[in-house]
Design an enzyme around this catalytic site. Structure first.
Site, PDB file in Angstrom:
ATOM      1  N   CYS A   1       0.854  -1.179   0.000  1.00  0.00           N
ATOM      2  CA  CYS A   1       0.000   0.000   0.000  1.00  0.00           C
ATOM      3  C   CYS A   1       0.888   1.226   0.000  1.00  0.00           C
ATOM      4  CB  CYS A   1      -0.897  -0.016   1.235  1.00  0.00           C
ATOM      5  SG  CYS A   1      -1.817   1.510   1.508  1.00  0.00           S
TER       6      CYS A   1
ATOM      7  N   CYS B   1      -1.302   4.166  -5.995  1.00  0.00           N
ATOM      8  CA  CYS B   1      -2.109   3.400  -5.044  1.00  0.00           C
ATOM      9  C   CYS B   1      -2.260   2.010  -5.621  1.00  0.00           C
ATOM     10  CB  CYS B   1      -3.473   4.072  -4.847  1.00  0.00           C
ATOM     11  SG  CYS B   1      -4.674   3.086  -3.914  1.00  0.00           S
TER      12      CYS B   1
END
Length: 238
Positions: A73, A181
């Site tokens: 992440c 992302c």
């Protein structure tokens, strides 16, 4: 420790793209994938809340005897990796970084790129320092709700075509798109459709997998098994 699992975590399904790259590079490893759905999405939360969630995921994975943890992440990496490495200074911890540097190296002299990132990544000092190295030719664009939108439509991504096209419409002449992302990998088909295939797309998943292999080689931690590996999936709940 060689045959212990590798932990991989994200706030939801985004990190599965990173897991896939890790499995392609290290197919004989065992993996535990933790989806922190109780705290999804990370990108709209304040830094301290992201740090608590990310550190909690690492604590869970290391308590399950993981020999390494991959923070799959971008938001958790830029916000919490320093804290995590301070807590687990003797463990292998690999983060996910937007592929800004390779994109910048490959940009044409008159080209620019757009970097799609979460709001929390956009606000972070670590990302600001990274983007400053690119001579203002990579434009960061914060997307507060895109990760959650993707998470909710991951099995039918065409449903959000209109929203993705609206995001990209101010950058029709961009030479590249950086996916800041891990969730954004799911919209690659829509990005290609918007640019009629004429766009370069960068994400950091392959780089994170390569870094994981390097760190495990360095620590003599690569699996000795040749059985094709395995994956166990777990999730947090509210």
């Amino acid at each position: 420790m060689r045959n212990n699992p590798i932990g991989v975590f994200d706030s939801g399904a985004g990190g599965l793209n990173v897991l896939r790259e890790c499995r392609q590079l290290l197919p004989d490893e065992k993996y535990i994938y933790l989806a922190d759905t109780a705290n999804m999405p990370y990108g709209t939360k304040p830094p301290e809340q992201i740090k608590r969630a990310a550190c909690g995921c690492c604590a869970t994975l290391f308590s399950m005897n993981c020999k390494a943890v991959v923070i799959a992440c971008n938001t958790a990496t830029v916000t919490a990796i320093d804290d995590i490495r301070a807590l687990y200074s003797t463990r292998v911890v690999v983060g996910l970084e937007p592929a800004v540097k390779p994109c910048f190296r490959e940009l044409g002299k008159k080209e620019y790129a757009v970097a799609l990132v979460t709001e929390a990544t956009y606000r972070s000092d670590k990302f600001a320092r990274l983007i400053q190295t690119c001579d203002r030719r990579i434009i960061p664009v914060a997307q507060p709700f895109l990760a959650k939108l993707i998470e909710d439509n991951v099995d039918s991504i065409d449903r959000i075509e209109h929203e993705v096209f609206d995001i990209l419409s101010p950058y029709r002449d961009a030479g590249a798109v950086v996916l800041g992302c891990s969730h954004y990998t799911y919209i690659v088909p829509l990005i290609k459709k918007f640019y009629a295939g004429g766009i370069k797309i960068y994400d950091g998943a392959a780089g994170a997998a390569a870094r994981l292999r390097y760190c495990l080689e360095l620590s003599a931690g690569l699996s000795q098994g040749k059985n094709g590996g395995s994956v166990r999936f777990i999730k947090t709940r509210k």
